[in-house]
Write a protein that holds these residues in place. Structure first.
Motif, PDB file in Angstrom:
ATOM      1  N   PHE A 128      -3.780   0.856  37.685  1.00  0.00           N
ATOM      2  CA  PHE A 128      -4.005   1.205  36.301  1.00  0.00           C
ATOM      3  C   PHE A 128      -4.671   0.045  35.566  1.00  0.00           C
ATOM      4  N   ASP A 129      -5.588   0.386  34.686  1.00  0.00           N
ATOM      5  CA  ASP A 129      -6.190  -0.622  33.811  1.00  0.00           C
ATOM      6  C   ASP A 129      -5.385  -0.676  32.524  1.00  0.00           C
ATOM      7  N   GLU A 130      -5.216  -1.871  32.002  1.00  0.00           N
ATOM      8  CA  GLU A 130      -4.506  -2.029  30.740  1.00  0.00           C
ATOM      9  C   GLU A 130      -5.486  -1.853  29.599  1.00  0.00           C
ATOM     10  N   LEU A 131      -5.061  -1.119  28.583  1.00  0.00           N
ATOM     11  CA  LEU A 131      -5.886  -0.858  27.420  1.00  0.00           C
ATOM     12  C   LEU A 131      -5.202  -1.443  26.195  1.00  0.00           C
ATOM     13  N   GLN A 132      -5.862  -2.323  25.500  1.00  0.00           N
ATOM     14  CA  GLN A 132      -5.318  -2.920  24.272  1.00  0.00           C
ATOM     15  C   GLN A 132      -5.747  -2.081  23.078  1.00  0.00           C
ATOM     16  N   VAL A 133      -4.787  -1.674  22.270  1.00  0.00           N
ATOM     17  CA  VAL A 133      -5.063  -0.866  21.085  1.00  0.00           C
ATOM     18  C   VAL A 133      -4.310  -1.474  19.915  1.00  0.00           C
ATOM     19  N   ASP A 134      -4.988  -1.650  18.794  1.00  0.00           N
ATOM     20  CA  ASP A 134      -4.348  -2.137  17.578  1.00  0.00           C
ATOM     21  C   ASP A 134      -4.137  -0.962  16.639  1.00  0.00           C
ATOM     22  N   PHE A 135      -2.863  -0.675  16.347  1.00  0.00           N
ATOM     23  CA  PHE A 135      -2.520   0.414  15.447  1.00  0.00           C
ATOM     24  C   PHE A 135      -2.372  -0.112  14.028  1.00  0.00           C
ATOM     25  N   ASP A 136      -2.622   0.770  13.079  1.00  0.00           N
ATOM     26  CA  ASP A 136      -2.508   0.435  11.671  1.00  0.00           C
ATOM     27  C   ASP A 136      -1.724   1.538  10.974  1.00  0.00           C
ATOM     28  N   PHE A 137      -0.831   1.161  10.061  1.00  0.00           N
ATOM     29  CA  PHE A 137      -0.092   2.127   9.254  1.00  0.00           C
ATOM     30  C   PHE A 137      -0.751   2.131   7.881  1.00  0.00           C
ATOM     31  N   VAL A 138      -1.294   3.271   7.472  1.00  0.00           N
ATOM     32  CA  VAL A 138      -2.035   3.360   6.207  1.00  0.00           C
ATOM     33  C   VAL A 138      -1.553   4.551   5.397  1.00  0.00           C
ATOM     34  N   ASN A 139      -1.889   4.534   4.104  1.00  0.00           N
ATOM     35  CA  ASN A 139      -1.572   5.668   3.245  1.00  0.00           C
ATOM     36  C   ASN A 139      -2.368   6.888   3.691  1.00  0.00           C
ATOM     37  N   PRO A 140      -1.725   8.059   3.702  1.00  0.00           N
ATOM     38  CA  PRO A 140      -2.459   9.276   4.045  1.00  0.00           C
ATOM     39  C   PRO A 140      -3.556   9.558   3.015  1.00  0.00           C
ATOM     40  N   ARG A 141      -4.667  10.120   3.502  1.00  0.00           N
ATOM     41  CA  ARG A 141      -5.781  10.504   2.632  1.00  0.00           C
ATOM     42  C   ARG A 141      -6.051  11.989   2.819  1.00  0.00           C
ATOM     43  N   GLU A 142      -6.753  12.586   1.859  1.00  0.00           N
ATOM     44  CA  GLU A 142      -7.066  14.019   1.918  1.00  0.00           C
ATOM     45  C   GLU A 142      -7.660  14.420   3.263  1.00  0.00           C
ATOM     46  N   SER A 149       1.197  10.152  -1.396  1.00  0.00           N
ATOM     47  CA  SER A 149       0.504   9.022  -0.781  1.00  0.00           C
ATOM     48  C   SER A 149       0.418   7.864  -1.767  1.00  0.00           C
ATOM     49  N   GLY A 150       0.661   6.670  -1.278  1.00  0.00           N
ATOM     50  CA  GLY A 150       0.665   5.487  -2.126  1.00  0.00           C
ATOM     51  C   GLY A 150       2.053   5.140  -2.630  1.00  0.00           C
ATOM     52  N   ALA A 151       2.976   6.093  -2.543  1.00  0.00           N
ATOM     53  CA  ALA A 151       4.361   5.832  -2.938  1.00  0.00           C
ATOM     54  C   ALA A 151       5.233   5.738  -1.690  1.00  0.00           C
ATOM     55  N   VAL A 152       5.283   6.831  -0.921  1.00  0.00           N
ATOM     56  CA  VAL A 152       6.126   6.898   0.266  1.00  0.00           C
ATOM     57  C   VAL A 152       5.364   7.624   1.365  1.00  0.00           C
ATOM     58  N   GLY A 153       5.310   7.010   2.536  1.00  0.00           N
ATOM     59  CA  GLY A 153       4.716   7.670   3.692  1.00  0.00           C
ATOM     60  C   GLY A 153       3.492   6.949   4.227  1.00  0.00           C
ATOM     61  N   SER A 154       3.286   7.090   5.538  1.00  0.00           N
ATOM     62  CA  SER A 154       2.152   6.459   6.206  1.00  0.00           C
ATOM     63  C   SER A 154       1.664   7.360   7.325  1.00  0.00           C
ATOM     64  N   VAL A 155       0.426   7.128   7.724  1.00  0.00           N
ATOM     65  CA  VAL A 155      -0.096   7.729   8.933  1.00  0.00           C
ATOM     66  C   VAL A 155      -0.455   6.594   9.890  1.00  0.00           C
ATOM     67  N   ILE A 156      -0.423   6.892  11.183  1.00  0.00           N
ATOM     68  CA  ILE A 156      -0.775   5.908  12.202  1.00  0.00           C
ATOM     69  C   ILE A 156      -2.216   6.159  12.613  1.00  0.00           C
ATOM     70  N   LYS A 157      -2.996   5.099  12.562  1.00  0.00           N
ATOM     71  CA  LYS A 157      -4.387   5.160  12.995  1.00  0.00           C
ATOM     72  C   LYS A 157      -4.668   3.961  13.883  1.00  0.00           C
ATOM     73  N   VAL A 158      -5.765   4.040  14.611  1.00  0.00           N
ATOM     74  CA  VAL A 158      -6.217   2.908  15.406  1.00  0.00           C
ATOM     75  C   VAL A 158      -7.220   2.141  14.551  1.00  0.00           C
ATOM     76  N   VAL A 159      -7.074   0.819  14.523  1.00  0.00           N
ATOM     77  CA  VAL A 159      -7.980  -0.026  13.757  1.00  0.00           C
ATOM     78  C   VAL A 159      -9.412   0.302  14.174  1.00  0.00           C
ATOM     79  N   ASP A 160     -10.303   0.415  13.223  1.00  0.00           N
ATOM     80  CA  ASP A 160     -11.726   0.723  13.406  1.00  0.00           C
ATOM     81  C   ASP A 160     -11.985   2.159  13.846  1.00  0.00           C
ATOM     82  N   GLN A 161     -10.979   3.033  13.798  1.00  0.00           N
ATOM     83  CA  GLN A 161     -11.162   4.460  14.068  1.00  0.00           C
ATOM     84  C   GLN A 161     -10.459   5.255  12.975  1.00  0.00           C
ATOM     85  N   PRO A 162     -10.971   5.220  11.739  1.00  0.00           N
ATOM     86  CA  PRO A 162     -10.256   5.793  10.601  1.00  0.00           C
ATOM     87  C   PRO A 162     -10.131   7.311  10.608  1.00  0.00           C
TER      88      PRO A 162
END
Length: 176
Positions: A4-18, A50-63
């Motif tokens: 198996f190849d190792e894959l590095q991924v950076d996750f980001d927790f951001v405010n949900p958007r429309e 959004s902006g008060a409570v809650g987040s979505v998980i995204k990968v950095v540079d893949q919004p």
């Protein structure tokens, strides 16, 4: 060597958007064990706070790609939402008869549904910081004027987590 190849991924927790609406809806649509229900309405509720409570998980540079969602929705504040009413009925229907009155009273009070859904391949190690972040946001919203402008605020005394589990065939115990 490894197969198996190792894959590095950076996750980001951001405010949900429309533009996250359809992804959020996909994550919440199975909360009622495949029953048809107003998952769109619940996705809208998550976006409204959004902006008060809650987040979505995204990968950095893949919004545009959504990997998970976490939020807290007030049963008391969201009584006009058909989706929240359906969730309430679902929870009460799954509740043991001896606990139903207690659970029904709790759902009528300062109780929040914790939405915590993510893709299967998102590392489990993200769960703790994601939950810590959510509860930090809830505490912040209790302290800030913005949280007090919302009827009922985010001053929760109880939390409901919905979870799926498998039961062994013929065990006679468990549920959904």
């Amino acid at each position: 060597g490894s197969d198996f190849d190792e894959l590095q991924v950076d996750f980001d927790f951001v405010n949900p958007r429309e533009e996250d609406f359809h992804g959020i809806k996909l994550f919440v649509k199975d909360l009622l064990d495949g029953e048809e229900w107003d998952a769109s309405g619940v996705a809208d509720l998550i976006l409204e706070q959004s902006g008060a409570v809650g987040s979505v998980i995204k990968v950095v540079d893949q919004p545009d790609d959504l990997y998970g969602v976490v939020s807290a929705l007030s049963f008391k504040r969201c009584t006009k939402s058909e989706g929240m009413r359906q969730l309430r009925r679902f929870i009460l229907a799954k509740c043991p008869a001896g606990q139903r009155d207690h659970v029904e009273a709790a759902l009528g009070g300062a109780t929040a549904l914790i939405v915590n859904e993510r893709m299967f391949n998102v590392p489990q190690e993200l769960a703790v910081p994601l939950m810590q972040g959510l509860f930090d946001e809830i505490r912040w919203s209790q302290d800030e004027k913005a949280g007090k402008d919302v009827p009922g605020g985010y001053n929760f005394t109880s939390f409901v987590f919905l979870s799926r589990f498998l039961k062994e065939a013929g065990s006679g115990e468990g549920g959904s």
